[in-house]
Design an enzyme around this catalytic site. Structure first.
Site, PDB file in Angstrom:
ATOM      1  N   PRO A  23       7.936  44.414  26.417  1.00  0.00           N
ATOM      2  CA  PRO A  23       8.913  45.208  25.664  1.00  0.00           C
ATOM      3  C   PRO A  23       8.395  46.629  25.526  1.00  0.00           C
ATOM      4  O   PRO A  23       7.268  46.843  25.058  1.00  0.00           O
ATOM      5  CB  PRO A  23       8.971  44.497  24.304  1.00  0.00           C
ATOM      6  CG  PRO A  23       7.676  43.750  24.192  1.00  0.00           C
ATOM      7  CD  PRO A  23       7.266  43.405  25.579  1.00  0.00           C
ATOM      8  N   MET A  24       9.205  47.609  25.938  1.00  0.00           N
ATOM      9  CA  MET A  24       8.768  49.006  25.907  1.00  0.00           C
ATOM     10  C   MET A  24       9.875  49.871  25.334  1.00  0.00           C
ATOM     11  O   MET A  24      10.985  49.916  25.869  1.00  0.00           O
ATOM     12  CB  MET A  24       8.390  49.473  27.318  1.00  0.00           C
ATOM     13  CG  MET A  24       7.142  48.790  27.870  1.00  0.00           C
ATOM     14  SD  MET A  24       6.764  49.243  29.589  1.00  0.00           S
ATOM     15  CE  MET A  24       7.933  48.189  30.476  1.00  0.00           C
ATOM     16  N   GLN A  76      12.575  41.013  20.992  1.00  0.00           N
ATOM     17  CA  GLN A  76      11.408  41.309  20.174  1.00  0.00           C
ATOM     18  C   GLN A  76      11.848  41.956  18.861  1.00  0.00           C
ATOM     19  O   GLN A  76      12.597  42.930  18.860  1.00  0.00           O
ATOM     20  CB  GLN A  76      10.424  42.244  20.869  1.00  0.00           C
ATOM     21  CG  GLN A  76       9.146  42.407  20.024  1.00  0.00           C
ATOM     22  CD  GLN A  76       8.132  43.347  20.599  1.00  0.00           C
ATOM     23  OE1 GLN A  76       8.357  44.540  20.671  1.00  0.00           O
ATOM     24  NE2 GLN A  76       6.986  42.798  21.005  1.00  0.00           N
ATOM     25  N   CYS A 106       2.421  47.014  18.059  1.00  0.00           N
ATOM     26  CA  CYS A 106       2.788  48.417  18.196  1.00  0.00           C
ATOM     27  C   CYS A 106       2.019  49.260  17.181  1.00  0.00           C
ATOM     28  O   CYS A 106       2.045  48.965  15.984  1.00  0.00           O
ATOM     29  CB  CYS A 106       4.289  48.601  17.997  1.00  0.00           C
ATOM     30  SG  CYS A 106       4.833  50.309  18.210  1.00  0.00           S
ATOM     31  N   LYS A 145       3.455  38.675  19.802  1.00  0.00           N
ATOM     32  CA  LYS A 145       2.708  39.591  20.669  1.00  0.00           C
ATOM     33  C   LYS A 145       1.774  40.392  19.778  1.00  0.00           C
ATOM     34  O   LYS A 145       2.217  41.016  18.810  1.00  0.00           O
ATOM     35  CB  LYS A 145       3.631  40.522  21.452  1.00  0.00           C
ATOM     36  CG  LYS A 145       2.897  41.417  22.443  1.00  0.00           C
ATOM     37  CD  LYS A 145       3.870  42.246  23.280  1.00  0.00           C
ATOM     38  CE  LYS A 145       3.122  42.998  24.386  1.00  0.00           C
ATOM     39  NZ  LYS A 145       2.280  44.083  23.860  1.00  0.00           N
ATOM     40  N   HIS A 177      -2.351  41.646  23.891  1.00  0.00           N
ATOM     41  CA  HIS A 177      -2.711  42.909  24.524  1.00  0.00           C
ATOM     42  C   HIS A 177      -4.218  43.055  24.336  1.00  0.00           C
ATOM     43  O   HIS A 177      -4.697  43.165  23.207  1.00  0.00           O
ATOM     44  CB  HIS A 177      -1.958  44.057  23.862  1.00  0.00           C
ATOM     45  CG  HIS A 177      -2.160  45.375  24.545  1.00  0.00           C
ATOM     46  ND1 HIS A 177      -1.267  46.413  24.432  1.00  0.00           N
ATOM     47  CD2 HIS A 177      -3.149  45.829  25.354  1.00  0.00           C
ATOM     48  CE1 HIS A 177      -1.695  47.452  25.141  1.00  0.00           C
ATOM     49  NE2 HIS A 177      -2.848  47.114  25.692  1.00  0.00           N
ATOM     50  N   GLY A 219      -3.214  46.917  31.131  1.00  0.00           N
ATOM     51  CA  GLY A 219      -3.944  47.413  32.287  1.00  0.00           C
ATOM     52  C   GLY A 219      -3.739  46.663  33.580  1.00  0.00           C
ATOM     53  O   GLY A 219      -4.428  46.926  34.567  1.00  0.00           O
ATOM     54  N   GLY A 240       3.454  45.894  31.831  1.00  0.00           N
ATOM     55  CA  GLY A 240       4.292  46.902  31.206  1.00  0.00           C
ATOM     56  C   GLY A 240       4.621  48.061  32.117  1.00  0.00           C
ATOM     57  O   GLY A 240       5.536  48.006  32.918  1.00  0.00           O
ATOM     58  N   ARG A 241       3.847  49.145  32.011  1.00  0.00           N
ATOM     59  CA  ARG A 241       4.195  50.388  32.692  1.00  0.00           C
ATOM     60  C   ARG A 241       4.304  50.253  34.200  1.00  0.00           C
ATOM     61  O   ARG A 241       5.170  50.866  34.824  1.00  0.00           O
ATOM     62  CB  ARG A 241       3.181  51.478  32.324  1.00  0.00           C
ATOM     63  CG  ARG A 241       3.380  52.030  30.918  1.00  0.00           C
ATOM     64  CD  ARG A 241       2.195  52.870  30.480  1.00  0.00           C
ATOM     65  NE  ARG A 241       1.023  52.051  30.235  1.00  0.00           N
ATOM     66  CZ  ARG A 241      -0.209  52.529  30.093  1.00  0.00           C
ATOM     67  NH1 ARG A 241      -0.426  53.822  30.198  1.00  0.00           N
ATOM     68  NH2 ARG A 241      -1.221  51.723  29.835  1.00  0.00           N
TER      69      ARG A 241
END
Length: 344
Positions: A23-24, A76, A106, A145, A177, A219, A240-241
């Site tokens: 989730p971003m 989320q 977050c 998360k 994470h 990562g 994610g990214r």
């Protein structure tokens, strides 16, 4: 179930979490998720974080909008009040989400001021209470998360306590994470890169809690790295990214490589499948760039990628821009692909 237009595939969030897209905020909206689903029929997708107060007090139910083809898809939630989170979970389950996830990772100032997100790592008892209330309220799975710790906490000491308490509350699946979050001194962006990764700790948690379904996040930039974590005993990998900026590299081969089904998706065909979705969005009064901004990385690293990005970036923001902008951007990509096939 997912209707791909060719076959209906039965799946669950639990099975799909072998690979998930993180989730971003500002990125994994419904348009992004629809695109990602065309690349992979199996990967678990997550919404941006939606706060429980926005749903319960603000009645911002539009935040729950999603396309049926996105499934399996998880909602989320952000929050720290058990009763309010339970109400929000009911709304999410009623909207059809396959999983309700509680954000305990977050690190943004806005999230801290609401006493949720990574700051909840300091209060595992409250998290357990929230999980229990949500589990009681809905039939769909409730997951968490989290980070490995925050600020001066010693992750090897606090993470097992955190996991033990949420497990006792009924949580059976958690995504970790593998970085500590620094709530003071680092920006949210810096918190994604500067704190060192501790993959070994996450793997040790799996050994210590074999009954917990544990996914690792942070990562990870390739399917090969994801496979290595799975081969080492973890149950899932969240990316994610890299999944956002190079969606084809991460998602196009995910089904055959990580799930053992289907074929590698062709990004050119994915673009073509996006066109009816784009037309429907425009017919509802939407703007082209609201969708195409998520498509910029589809051909990352491939011939013509720069022109693809340039044409979409410049053309999609113009008044009355439509699918013709996408087709124009696709021309050099498709032409280069055809020429390559002839050479081969």
């Amino acid at each position: 179930m997912i209707n791909t237009g060719e076959v209906i595939i039965k799946t669950t969030a639990y099975n799909a979490s072998r690979l998930s897209v993180a989730p971003m905020m500002d990125w994994t909206d419904r348009h992004c998720r629809f695109l990602h689903r065309l690349l992979s029929s199996q990967t678990l997708l997550y919404t941006e974080m939606v706060t429980a107060p926005a749903l319960v007090r603000g009645r911002a139910l539009h935040l729950l909008d999603h396309n049926p083809q996105e499934h399996p898809v998880a909602l989320q939630l952000g929050g720290s009040d058990p009763h309010e989170l339970a109400q929000a979970a009911v709304m999410g389950a009623g909207a059809g989400y396959d999983e309700i996830n509680l954000n305990c990772g977050c690190p943004s100032d806005r999230v801290q001021s609401g006493t949720f997100g990574a700051v909840l790592m300091r209060d595992p008892a409250r998290v357990a209470e929230c999980v229990a209330a949500m589990q009681e309220a809905v039939d769909v799975e409730v997951t968490v998360k989290c980070r490995i710790g925050v600020d001066e906490q010693e992750p090897a000491q606090v993470l097992p306590v955190f996991l033990e308490q949420i497990k006792a509350a009924g949580c059976q699946r958690v995504t970790i994470h593998a970085r500590k979050a620094w709530l003071q001194g680092l920006s949210p962006k810096e918190n994604r890169d500067i704190p060192p990764l501790d993959y070994d700790l996450v793997h040790r948690m799996k050994a210590e809690f074999p009954d917990l379904h544990i996914s690792i996040n942070g990562g990870i930039t390739t399917l090969a790295q994801a496979q290595a974590h799975l081969d080492s005993g973890l149950d899932g990998v969240m990316i994610g990214r890299a999944a956002y900026h190079q969606p084809t590299d991460i998602l196009a081969a995910a089904d055959p490589q990580l799930f053992g089904v289907g074929q590698v998706a062709d990004p050119i065909q994915v673009v073509q499948k996006m066109l009816p979705y784009v037309e429907a969005h425009l017919a509802d009064g939407g703007r082209l760039h609201q969708i195409t901004r998520h498509m910029l990385g589809l051909f990352a690293g491939r011939p013509g990628a720069r022109n693809w990005r340039r044409i979409l970036s410049e053309g999609a923001v113009r008044d009355r821009a439509g699918p013709e902008v996408i087709l124009q951007a696709l021309e050099p990509i498709a032409s280069g692909s055809s020429q390559l096939e002839q050479v081969v």
